[in-house]
Design a protein around this motif. Structure first.
Motif, PDB file in Angstrom:
ATOM      1  N   VAL A 122       0.853  -1.189   0.000  1.00 51.78           N
ATOM      2  CA  VAL A 122       0.000   0.000   0.000  1.00 51.78           C
ATOM      3  C   VAL A 122       0.890   1.240   0.000  1.00 51.78           C
ATOM      4  O   VAL A 122       1.897   1.297   0.688  1.00 51.78           O
ATOM      5  CB  VAL A 122      -0.955   0.008   1.213  1.00 51.78           C
ATOM      6  CG1 VAL A 122      -1.986  -1.104   1.079  1.00 51.78           C
ATOM      7  CG2 VAL A 122      -0.198  -0.147   2.529  1.00 51.78           C
ATOM      8  N   SER A 123       0.498   2.225  -0.782  1.00 50.95           N
ATOM      9  CA  SER A 123       1.354   3.395  -0.994  1.00 50.95           C
ATOM     10  C   SER A 123       0.548   4.682  -0.899  1.00 50.95           C
ATOM     11  O   SER A 123      -0.547   4.779  -1.456  1.00 50.95           O
ATOM     12  CB  SER A 123       2.004   3.290  -2.389  1.00 50.95           C
ATOM     13  OG  SER A 123       2.623   4.509  -2.767  1.00 50.95           O
ATOM     14  N   LYS A 224       8.228   1.558   4.634  1.00 52.67           N
ATOM     15  CA  LYS A 224       9.372   2.219   4.037  1.00 52.67           C
ATOM     16  C   LYS A 224       9.009   3.680   3.768  1.00 52.67           C
ATOM     17  O   LYS A 224       7.980   3.962   3.147  1.00 52.67           O
ATOM     18  CB  LYS A 224       9.775   1.545   2.721  1.00 52.67           C
ATOM     19  CG  LYS A 224      10.133   0.068   2.855  1.00 52.67           C
ATOM     20  CD  LYS A 224      11.360  -0.143   3.718  1.00 52.67           C
ATOM     21  CE  LYS A 224      11.716  -1.621   3.813  1.00 52.67           C
ATOM     22  NZ  LYS A 224      12.859  -1.872   4.725  1.00 52.67           N
ATOM     23  N   VAL A 225       9.854   4.578   4.234  1.00 55.60           N
ATOM     24  CA  VAL A 225       9.628   6.014   4.053  1.00 55.60           C
ATOM     25  C   VAL A 225      10.636   6.547   3.043  1.00 55.60           C
ATOM     26  O   VAL A 225      11.848   6.337   3.181  1.00 55.60           O
ATOM     27  CB  VAL A 225       9.767   6.773   5.389  1.00 55.60           C
ATOM     28  CG1 VAL A 225       9.496   8.270   5.186  1.00 55.60           C
ATOM     29  CG2 VAL A 225       8.813   6.198   6.437  1.00 55.60           C
ATOM     30  N   HIS A 230       3.218  13.313  -2.261  1.00 62.72           N
ATOM     31  CA  HIS A 230       2.231  12.266  -2.469  1.00 62.72           C
ATOM     32  C   HIS A 230       2.618  11.326  -3.611  1.00 62.72           C
ATOM     33  O   HIS A 230       2.350  10.128  -3.552  1.00 62.72           O
ATOM     34  CB  HIS A 230       0.867  12.899  -2.753  1.00 62.72           C
ATOM     35  CG  HIS A 230      -0.259  11.924  -2.750  1.00 62.72           C
ATOM     36  ND1 HIS A 230      -0.621  11.216  -1.624  1.00 62.72           N
ATOM     37  CD2 HIS A 230      -1.112  11.526  -3.732  1.00 62.72           C
ATOM     38  CE1 HIS A 230      -1.654  10.428  -1.905  1.00 62.72           C
ATOM     39  NE2 HIS A 230      -1.954  10.590  -3.183  1.00 62.72           N
ATOM     40  N   PHE A 231       3.263  11.869  -4.623  1.00 60.87           N
ATOM     41  CA  PHE A 231       3.699  11.039  -5.750  1.00 60.87           C
ATOM     42  C   PHE A 231       5.207  10.827  -5.724  1.00 60.87           C
ATOM     43  O   PHE A 231       5.872  10.841  -6.758  1.00 60.87           O
ATOM     44  CB  PHE A 231       3.233  11.650  -7.071  1.00 60.87           C
ATOM     45  CG  PHE A 231       1.788  11.363  -7.360  1.00 60.87           C
ATOM     46  CD1 PHE A 231       1.409  10.232  -8.056  1.00 60.87           C
ATOM     47  CD2 PHE A 231       0.802  12.204  -6.888  1.00 60.87           C
ATOM     48  CE1 PHE A 231       0.069   9.943  -8.294  1.00 60.87           C
ATOM     49  CE2 PHE A 231      -0.536  11.936  -7.111  1.00 60.87           C
ATOM     50  CZ  PHE A 231      -0.905  10.803  -7.826  1.00 60.87           C
ATOM     51  N   TYR A 232       5.718  10.579  -4.520  1.00 64.30           N
ATOM     52  CA  TYR A 232       7.130  10.270  -4.307  1.00 64.30           C
ATOM     53  C   TYR A 232       7.582   9.099  -5.184  1.00 64.30           C
ATOM     54  O   TYR A 232       8.744   9.005  -5.582  1.00 64.30           O
ATOM     55  CB  TYR A 232       7.349   9.882  -2.836  1.00 64.30           C
ATOM     56  CG  TYR A 232       6.766   8.537  -2.529  1.00 64.30           C
ATOM     57  CD1 TYR A 232       7.533   7.386  -2.635  1.00 64.30           C
ATOM     58  CD2 TYR A 232       5.408   8.387  -2.250  1.00 64.30           C
ATOM     59  CE1 TYR A 232       6.982   6.136  -2.444  1.00 64.30           C
ATOM     60  CE2 TYR A 232       4.844   7.157  -2.060  1.00 64.30           C
ATOM     61  CZ  TYR A 232       5.627   6.029  -2.153  1.00 64.30           C
ATOM     62  OH  TYR A 232       5.064   4.796  -1.987  1.00 64.30           O
ATOM     63  N   LEU A 233       6.665   8.172  -5.478  1.00 67.83           N
ATOM     64  CA  LEU A 233       7.051   6.951  -6.189  1.00 67.83           C
ATOM     65  C   LEU A 233       7.533   7.220  -7.610  1.00 67.83           C
ATOM     66  O   LEU A 233       8.228   6.381  -8.198  1.00 67.83           O
ATOM     67  CB  LEU A 233       5.923   5.925  -6.181  1.00 67.83           C
ATOM     68  CG  LEU A 233       4.635   6.176  -6.938  1.00 67.83           C
ATOM     69  CD1 LEU A 233       3.719   4.937  -6.817  1.00 67.83           C
ATOM     70  CD2 LEU A 233       3.890   7.381  -6.463  1.00 67.83           C
ATOM     71  N   ASN A 234       7.194   8.363  -8.186  1.00 66.09           N
ATOM     72  CA  ASN A 234       7.723   8.684  -9.515  1.00 66.09           C
ATOM     73  C   ASN A 234       9.239   8.839  -9.483  1.00 66.09           C
ATOM     74  O   ASN A 234       9.919   8.561 -10.471  1.00 66.09           O
ATOM     75  CB  ASN A 234       7.074   9.961 -10.048  1.00 66.09           C
ATOM     76  CG  ASN A 234       5.622   9.749 -10.435  1.00 66.09           C
ATOM     77  OD1 ASN A 234       5.228   8.664 -10.828  1.00 66.09           O
ATOM     78  ND2 ASN A 234       4.817  10.796 -10.308  1.00 66.09           N
ATOM     79  N   ALA A 239      13.605   1.831  -6.566  1.00 65.05           N
ATOM     80  CA  ALA A 239      13.731   1.326  -5.202  1.00 65.05           C
ATOM     81  C   ALA A 239      12.469   0.588  -4.763  1.00 65.05           C
ATOM     82  O   ALA A 239      12.540  -0.439  -4.075  1.00 65.05           O
ATOM     83  CB  ALA A 239      14.029   2.476  -4.236  1.00 65.05           C
ATOM     84  N   ILE A 240      11.313   1.106  -5.163  1.00 63.72           N
ATOM     85  CA  ILE A 240      10.052   0.448  -4.809  1.00 63.72           C
ATOM     86  C   ILE A 240       9.958  -0.910  -5.503  1.00 63.72           C
ATOM     87  O   ILE A 240       9.565  -1.908  -4.891  1.00 63.72           O
ATOM     88  CB  ILE A 240       8.863   1.344  -5.184  1.00 63.72           C
ATOM     89  CG1 ILE A 240       8.861   2.589  -4.303  1.00 63.72           C
ATOM     90  CG2 ILE A 240       7.543   0.599  -5.020  1.00 63.72           C
ATOM     91  CD1 ILE A 240       7.896   3.658  -4.748  1.00 63.72           C
TER      92      ILE A 240
END
Length: 258
Positions: A122-123, A224-225, A230-234, A239-240
């Motif tokens: 979940v992200s 994991k931080v 909010h769209f840090y995953l871009n 790493a994700i």
């Protein structure tokens, strides 16, 4: 690459081929998002994992279909599509609204199909049991666009393109209504592992909000931080993906006969 019938192909996109024995990872987009958001994830995780991105109605090639404005109804539809194609140990990943949707589908898999997911990722979303009243979906178009810009989830050039914006707004509004009117139903926690990902500057989710996912499983929990909003995953996609493949492939190698 899996071959889906016409109905399943409406809901599920598999962008890259995977090995026949690969575990499946079903990916759920954010509010206003589409299956194509997960194309780069699929490119990195395939062929070790069969990445299947869910395409909600009301966007892109499903533009003429009405949006699902009730999250539990949408979860039911997705569950019915995914159940026959997920295999014995499916994994799920969801970002923002997609995290709650993935959680509800995982509940249905465990409680109704007797299938324990291999993992729930979940992200960018607080735990379902944490409720805060929100009404972004009730704003006028300008207010809705301002919120999307604040979260930086959509390319600013796309927001300035009137034609693209006109096509995207109904889906964005419908998805916001679905997640903002969602009411968590207390029940048994999941038994599958949960990993929660979050950006340390997310304006909508605090570290405590993300850690509260721990209460929704009797299995292992990890958090994991990452740096970012909010769209840090871009910015942290690689790493994700490493986290996802590491957890799933390590777990799979421990299974008898693997």
């Amino acid at each position: 690459m899996a071959v889906f019938d016409e109905f399943t192909g409406l809901w599920v996109r598999e962008f890259h081929p995977a090995s026949p024995a690969a575990a499946t990872l079903s990916c759920f987009p954010h509010a206003g998002g589409s299956a194509s958001f997960y194309f780069p994830f699929s490119r990195q995780l395939s062929p070790a994992l069969a990445v299947r991105a869910v395409q909600y109605p009301g966007r892109q090639d499903r533009l003429k279909e009405p949006c699902a404005e009730d999250l539990l109804t949408l979860a039911r539809r997705v569950f019915e599509v995914l159940r026959p194609i997920t295999g014995a140990r499916p994994a799920l990943f969801g970002h923002s609204m997609g995290a709650v949707l993935a959680f509800e589908v995982a509940r249905m898999l465990e409680q109704e199909a007797g299938v324990t997911p291999a993992h729930l990722f979940v992200s960018g979303r607080r735990a379902p049991s944490i409720h805060r009243p929100e009404s972004v979906h009730r704003r006028d178009d300008a207010g809705l666009i301002a919120e999307v810009r604040r979260l930086a989830g959509t390319d600013s050039q796309a927001l300035d393109d009137e034609e693209i914006l006109r096509m995207a707004l109904p889906a964005i509004r419908g998805d916001y209504k679905a997640i903002e009117t969602y009411v968590y139903r207390p029940g048994p926690p999941l038994s599958c592992p949960i990993t929660s990902f979050i950006g340390d500057e997310d304006p909508r989710v605090s570290i405590e909000d993300a850690r509260a996912w721990r209460e929704h499983t009797t299995g292992e929990f990890d958090m994991k931080v990452f740096t970012g909003g909010h769209f840090y995953l871009n910015e942290h996609r690689e790493a994700i993906c490493d986290q996802i493949s590491g957890k799933l492939l390590t777990a799979d190698s421990r299974r008898p006969g693997a």
